[in-house]
Design a protein around this motif. Structure first.
Motif, PDB file in Angstrom:
ATOM      1  N   VAL A 189      -2.919 -23.409  15.995  1.00 27.36           N
ATOM      2  CA  VAL A 189      -3.521 -22.094  16.226  1.00 27.36           C
ATOM      3  C   VAL A 189      -2.463 -21.156  16.806  1.00 27.36           C
ATOM      4  O   VAL A 189      -2.281 -20.028  16.365  1.00 27.36           O
ATOM      5  CB  VAL A 189      -4.732 -22.194  17.181  1.00 27.36           C
ATOM      6  N   TYR A 190      -1.734 -21.667  17.793  1.00 23.32           N
ATOM      7  CA  TYR A 190      -0.716 -20.834  18.437  1.00 23.32           C
ATOM      8  C   TYR A 190       0.354 -20.398  17.444  1.00 23.32           C
ATOM      9  O   TYR A 190       0.781 -19.252  17.435  1.00 23.32           O
ATOM     10  CB  TYR A 190      -0.082 -21.612  19.592  1.00 23.32           C
ATOM     11  N   ASN A 191       0.774 -21.321  16.583  1.00 27.84           N
ATOM     12  CA  ASN A 191       1.851 -21.005  15.647  1.00 27.84           C
ATOM     13  C   ASN A 191       1.439 -20.014  14.563  1.00 27.84           C
ATOM     14  O   ASN A 191       2.238 -19.226  14.110  1.00 27.84           O
ATOM     15  CB  ASN A 191       2.340 -22.292  14.979  1.00 27.84           C
ATOM     16  N   TYR A 192       0.193 -20.082  14.139  1.00 25.24           N
ATOM     17  CA  TYR A 192      -0.177 -19.328  12.933  1.00 25.24           C
ATOM     18  C   TYR A 192      -1.188 -18.217  13.170  1.00 25.24           C
ATOM     19  O   TYR A 192      -1.632 -17.583  12.224  1.00 25.24           O
ATOM     20  CB  TYR A 192      -0.698 -20.294  11.859  1.00 25.24           C
ATOM     21  N   ILE A 193      -1.530 -17.952  14.420  1.00 25.56           N
ATOM     22  CA  ILE A 193      -2.607 -16.994  14.675  1.00 25.56           C
ATOM     23  C   ILE A 193      -2.276 -15.594  14.160  1.00 25.56           C
ATOM     24  O   ILE A 193      -3.151 -14.868  13.684  1.00 25.56           O
ATOM     25  CB  ILE A 193      -2.984 -16.974  16.178  1.00 25.56           C
ATOM     26  N   LEU A 194      -0.991 -15.207  14.199  1.00 25.48           N
ATOM     27  CA  LEU A 194      -0.644 -13.855  13.748  1.00 25.48           C
ATOM     28  C   LEU A 194      -0.888 -13.676  12.251  1.00 25.48           C
ATOM     29  O   LEU A 194      -1.139 -12.573  11.787  1.00 25.48           O
ATOM     30  CB  LEU A 194       0.801 -13.519  14.090  1.00 25.48           C
ATOM     31  N   PHE A 195      -0.812 -14.785  11.495  1.00 27.49           N
ATOM     32  CA  PHE A 195      -1.097 -14.697  10.066  1.00 27.49           C
ATOM     33  C   PHE A 195      -2.573 -14.389   9.825  1.00 27.49           C
ATOM     34  O   PHE A 195      -2.965 -13.960   8.750  1.00 27.49           O
ATOM     35  CB  PHE A 195      -0.723 -16.007   9.362  1.00 27.49           C
ATOM     36  N   MET A 196      -3.393 -14.647  10.827  1.00 25.77           N
ATOM     37  CA  MET A 196      -4.806 -14.272  10.759  1.00 25.77           C
ATOM     38  C   MET A 196      -4.990 -12.868  11.318  1.00 25.77           C
ATOM     39  O   MET A 196      -5.695 -12.040  10.754  1.00 25.77           O
ATOM     40  CB  MET A 196      -5.635 -15.279  11.574  1.00 25.77           C
ATOM     41  N   LEU A 197      -4.315 -12.598  12.427  1.00 31.98           N
ATOM     42  CA  LEU A 197      -4.533 -11.340  13.146  1.00 31.98           C
ATOM     43  C   LEU A 197      -4.159 -10.125  12.309  1.00 31.98           C
ATOM     44  O   LEU A 197      -4.930  -9.170  12.203  1.00 31.98           O
ATOM     45  CB  LEU A 197      -3.723 -11.362  14.447  1.00 31.98           C
ATOM     46  N   PHE A 198      -2.978 -10.148  11.699  1.00 31.09           N
ATOM     47  CA  PHE A 198      -2.502  -8.924  11.058  1.00 31.09           C
ATOM     48  C   PHE A 198      -3.277  -8.529   9.802  1.00 31.09           C
ATOM     49  O   PHE A 198      -3.573  -7.344   9.636  1.00 31.09           O
ATOM     50  CB  PHE A 198      -0.988  -8.992  10.827  1.00 31.09           C
ATOM     51  N   PRO A 199      -3.632  -9.465   8.925  1.00 31.16           N
ATOM     52  CA  PRO A 199      -4.478  -9.033   7.796  1.00 31.16           C
ATOM     53  C   PRO A 199      -5.804  -8.430   8.272  1.00 31.16           C
ATOM     54  O   PRO A 199      -6.270  -7.437   7.718  1.00 31.16           O
ATOM     55  CB  PRO A 199      -4.714 -10.321   7.016  1.00 31.16           C
ATOM     56  N   ILE A 200      -6.402  -9.003   9.319  1.00 29.31           N
ATOM     57  CA  ILE A 200      -7.675  -8.457   9.811  1.00 29.31           C
ATOM     58  C   ILE A 200      -7.442  -7.085  10.432  1.00 29.31           C
ATOM     59  O   ILE A 200      -8.202  -6.143  10.208  1.00 29.31           O
ATOM     60  CB  ILE A 200      -8.325  -9.417  10.828  1.00 29.31           C
ATOM     61  N   TYR A 201      -6.347  -6.974  11.199  1.00 27.63           N
ATOM     62  CA  TYR A 201      -6.021  -5.683  11.807  1.00 27.63           C
ATOM     63  C   TYR A 201      -5.829  -4.612  10.732  1.00 27.63           C
ATOM     64  O   TYR A 201      -6.357  -3.500  10.837  1.00 27.63           O
ATOM     65  CB  TYR A 201      -4.763  -5.822  12.661  1.00 27.63           C
TER      66      TYR A 201
ATOM     67  N   GLY B 155      -9.411  -8.929   4.601  1.00 27.38           N
ATOM     68  CA  GLY B 155      -8.398  -9.326   5.575  1.00 27.38           C
ATOM     69  C   GLY B 155      -8.684 -10.705   6.128  1.00 27.38           C
ATOM     70  O   GLY B 155      -7.781 -11.537   6.272  1.00 27.38           O
ATOM     71  N   ILE B 156      -9.957 -10.959   6.427  1.00 30.59           N
ATOM     72  CA  ILE B 156     -10.341 -12.276   6.939  1.00 30.59           C
ATOM     73  C   ILE B 156     -10.044 -13.345   5.890  1.00 30.59           C
ATOM     74  O   ILE B 156      -9.522 -14.416   6.201  1.00 30.59           O
ATOM     75  CB  ILE B 156     -11.837 -12.293   7.317  1.00 30.59           C
ATOM     76  N   ALA B 157     -10.346 -13.027   4.630  1.00 26.40           N
ATOM     77  CA  ALA B 157     -10.135 -13.999   3.557  1.00 26.40           C
ATOM     78  C   ALA B 157      -8.657 -14.327   3.411  1.00 26.40           C
ATOM     79  O   ALA B 157      -8.277 -15.506   3.374  1.00 26.40           O
ATOM     80  CB  ALA B 157     -10.699 -13.456   2.248  1.00 26.40           C
ATOM     81  N   SER B 158      -7.797 -13.294   3.353  1.00 25.15           N
ATOM     82  CA  SER B 158      -6.385 -13.615   3.136  1.00 25.15           C
ATOM     83  C   SER B 158      -5.800 -14.277   4.376  1.00 25.15           C
ATOM     84  O   SER B 158      -4.976 -15.191   4.262  1.00 25.15           O
ATOM     85  CB  SER B 158      -5.585 -12.375   2.726  1.00 25.15           C
ATOM     86  N   GLY B 159      -6.232 -13.868   5.561  1.00 23.63           N
ATOM     87  CA  GLY B 159      -5.775 -14.516   6.785  1.00 23.63           C
ATOM     88  C   GLY B 159      -6.181 -15.983   6.804  1.00 23.63           C
ATOM     89  O   GLY B 159      -5.381 -16.855   7.158  1.00 23.63           O
ATOM     90  N   SER B 160      -7.417 -16.250   6.402  1.00 27.61           N
ATOM     91  CA  SER B 160      -7.909 -17.625   6.430  1.00 27.61           C
ATOM     92  C   SER B 160      -7.156 -18.505   5.454  1.00 27.61           C
ATOM     93  O   SER B 160      -6.797 -19.646   5.771  1.00 27.61           O
ATOM     94  CB  SER B 160      -9.409 -17.662   6.107  1.00 27.61           C
ATOM     95  N   VAL B 161      -6.910 -17.979   4.254  1.00 28.17           N
ATOM     96  CA  VAL B 161      -6.183 -18.774   3.260  1.00 28.17           C
ATOM     97  C   VAL B 161      -4.789 -19.100   3.786  1.00 28.17           C
ATOM     98  O   VAL B 161      -4.325 -20.245   3.706  1.00 28.17           O
ATOM     99  CB  VAL B 161      -6.101 -18.017   1.913  1.00 28.17           C
ATOM    100  N   MET B 162      -4.130 -18.076   4.367  1.00 23.57           N
ATOM    101  CA  MET B 162      -2.783 -18.312   4.867  1.00 23.57           C
ATOM    102  C   MET B 162      -2.775 -19.343   5.987  1.00 23.57           C
ATOM    103  O   MET B 162      -1.981 -20.290   5.971  1.00 23.57           O
ATOM    104  CB  MET B 162      -2.172 -16.998   5.355  1.00 23.57           C
TER     105      MET B 162
END
Lengths: 311, 360
Positions: free
Chosen positions: A185-197, A233-240
């Motif tokens: 979670v710590y390593n990859y959270i930004l890959f979720m955060l930025f698409p949603i942002y 954004g949630i979808a692409s973040g989740s896939v990543m």
């Protein structure tokens, strides 16, 4: 293509096309083809390679479904092949990582996109990025130190009186995979955060206010207005995040317990420890295929189209 | 039924900028009230304070006699129509309209029925299952109105909702809005910078500048009896003379200017610098001088506008004047270079403070 030629001229267009072709062909297609071919051949001593026993077969793939062991699923004890077990655990905990990353990212993204004044957004984004300047390996080790028996987390929790005595986080308190989930979670959270942002930034603030004005409480506004708008954004973040988590080797190796096993570790063992590239290649392709099936299945479930993600 | 709204010494500051400055006004239940002013005059801030998106720095706002202090937007009996309408693009038209009901826990069948009913009211039947993107500007406008009406508000707040429409549609929607307001009896508070819109639709108009309410009156009074130069200029055109007030008698005064002596009504000057204002349509072009308020001029330009003829002229003393003559179909039209006289009736001209009502 005609447009490209008109705009950039022959030399640049040629360079674009050649570089893209090189990238696709030499760095993606050919290595994968070579591995794909390898996966259908048996693991033989060098002397026998190309000999009468070196014939194509699906034997390496079959290994995935061999050696069943007991596994409890929803309280039922059933026999599942060991490697399939590892795969199922990996997928399950990768989903957990994705969900946890989403749970943290959504409020932060909303705060950045709609609450905080636009002037302070660059500073906040910088603060979010700074941990990424440290290499992934060091970040995993940092968590190793934080979670260790005499580490700061235990010291803080015991010191604050929340826990009575220190626990071995890495050996798993809730599940065998606690530390791995935290690290991923710590390593990859930004890959979720930025698409949603990004998705939320494009939402007209008037829409939120309109919903409130019509009487919607905050949770209803999120459920009906903000969340549906952020879905791509949630979808692409989740896939990543899912793919990165499932494909991570470093974090499960560093933070794993004696009772945890990530499927990437299985592949690594086959390829590097057993030097059996043929089986490793077969596992890799099977893994790619199965993860893709999982991703598309979940996309189907949440009615997300591929074009939403590519945006 | 509509509710009355009282603004009591309302002030709103954004940092060091005072957006709204001691505004006092009582809006009657069922009234169509417009706030008119240039952009940045604080009218949108007033609207946002009434709907609850901004809080007054000081002063109080009462809706239906009840203080709104601490009430969130979703707790107020108001419905706001946004300038960009803010329809929900991911919902169908009927879901948009029924959103307020969905929030209130109304069942689906009932919501759908209510949405259909409102679509009929705003003259848009059959659009229920379309998406927002399939509608034209005017149709979206109607959906926004229906969505606001669905929650049966006591007060409708409209933030320049017609500004994005073309002229023809705008005029049509004006009449439509007015009709809906009369039919429903809801109090309408309308924000606009278009004086024609404000004058044509409203029961009363409040003209604003720099956060202060300059004048509150019915449209006729706003136009015919403005209290100061700002209001006079914002709601229409003027011929303006600078000068000093001379002898006064029963509301009329002599006004001495570099272009001669005039007689006009004397407004509330309060000791401020004054000017004389007279509207072009109250100014006449004549070949013979009048008994008073008459200025010898040379015509510089004549524009035939259709329903009226606009005559621009220079006086021999250097003043520029415009007269708008109603086209009755057969009168003499002056020619460029023609000599003549610009005249106006003393009762139609006003001596007014030059500026705006400022903070005390």
């Amino acid at each position: 293509m005609g447009d490209l030629l008109k705009r950039y001229g022959g030399t640049l267009t040629g360079a674009f096309v050649l570089l893209t072709a090189f990238w696709l062909l030499m760095l993606i297609i050919l290595p994968n083809l070579a591995l794909f071919e390898t996966s259908f051949r048996p693991y033989l001593p060098v002397a026998e390679m190309g000999g009468p026993r070196d014939v194509y077969s699906a034997d390496n793939y079959v290994k995935f479904f061999e050696s069943p062991g007991p596994m409890s699923v929803f309280g039922f004890e059933i026999a599942v092949p060991l490697r399939a077990q590892t795969f199922l655990y990996t997928v399950f905990y990768s989903v957990v990582v994705t969900v946890v990353a989403f749970a943290f990212s959504y409020p932060i993204a909303f705060y950045l996109a709609k609450v905080v004044s636009p002037k302070s957004v660059p500073t906040l984004i910088l603060l979010l990025f700074i941990p990424l300047w440290v290499s992934e390996a060091l970040r995993a080790f940092a968590w190793y130190i934080i979670l260790t028996l005499n580490g700061p987390l235990n010291a803080a929790l015991v010191g604050l009186g929340i826990m009575e005595k220190a626990v071995r986080w890495q050996q798993g308190v809730f599940t065998n995979y606690d530390a791995i989930v935290i690290g991923l979670v710590y390593n990859y959270i930004l890959f979720m955060l930025f698409p949603i942002y990004n998705a939320m930034s494009s939402l007209d603030t008037n829409q939120i206010e309109a919903a409130q004005d019509l009487g919607a409480p905050w949770w209803k506004t999120h459920l009906r207005i903000v969340l549906p708008h952020s879905k791509p954004g949630i979808a692409s973040g989740s896939v990543m995040v899912f793919m990165l988590a499932a494909g991570s080797l470093l974090v499960p190796t560093t933070l794993g317990s004696t009772r945890s096993n990530w499927f990437t570790q299985t592949i690594q063992q086959a390829m590097l420890e057993s030097q059996d590239w043929n089986t490793g290649a077969a596992y890799s392709f099977l893994y790619l295929l199965l993860c893709t099936v999982v991703v598309f299945g979940v996309m189907r479930l949440f009615k997300v189209r591929l074009s939403d993600i590519a945006r | 039924m509509g509710a009355g709204i009282d603004l009591d010494n309302v002030v709103c500051d954004f940092g060091s900028f005072r957006a709204v400055d001691h505004v006092n006004v009582s809006i009657q239940p069922g009234e169509f009230f417009s706030f008119l002013g240039p952009s940045g005059c604080g009218k949108t801030t007033i609207l946002r304070m009434i709907s609850g998106f901004n809080d007054p720095t000081s002063g109080s706002i009462r809706i239906g006699g009840k203080d709104t202090l601490g009430q969130r937007p979703n707790q107020r009996p108001t419905a706001l129509i946004f300038q960009n309408l803010a329809l929900f693009p991911l919902m169908t038209i009927w879901e948009n309209i029924a959103f307020g009901l969905e929030v209130r826990g109304v069942g689906k069948a009932e919501r759908r029925a209510k949405a259909e009913e409102l679509l009929a009211l705003v003259d848009l039947p059959g659009a229920a299952d379309k998406m927002v993107s399939q509608l034209s500007g005017g149709q979206k406008q109607r959906v926004a109105i229906a969505r606001a009406l669905a929650v049966e508000p006591d007060v409708m707040l409209l933030d320049e909702p017609l500004s994005a429409l073309d002229l023809k549609l705008r005029q049509h929607m004006r009449a439509e809005l007015r009709a809906i307001q009369k039919r429903t009896g809801v109090t309408f508070i309308y924000i606009t910078h278009d004086q024609g819109e404000a004058l044509a639709m409203s029961d009363r108009v409040g003209v604003m500048s720099q956060g202060r309410l300059q004048q509150v009156a019915d449209p006729r009074d706003i136009y015919n009896n403005p209290v100061n130069g700002f209001v006079a200029s914002f709601v229409g055109e003027n011929n303006i003379f600078t000068g000093t007030v001379g002898a006064t008698a029963s509301g009329m005064a002599r006004f001495d200017t570099a272009h001669g002596q005039f007689r006009a009504r004397l407004g509330e000057t309060g000791g401020a610098a004054v000017k004389l204002y007279v509207r072009p349509e109250h100014t006449l072009f004549a070949t013979e001088p009048g008994v008073e308020n008459s200025l010898p001029v040379t015509v510089t330009e004549v524009a035939f506008e259709g329903s009226f003829i606009s005559v621009h002229a220079h006086s021999d003393s250097g003043a520029s004047l415009v007269a708008e003559l109603r086209n009755d179909g057969g009168q003499m039209i002056p020619e460029t270079g023609q000599k003549g006289f610009m005249t106006f009736a003393a009762e139609r001209a006003s001596i007014l403070p030059d500026g705006i009502v400022r903070a005390k």
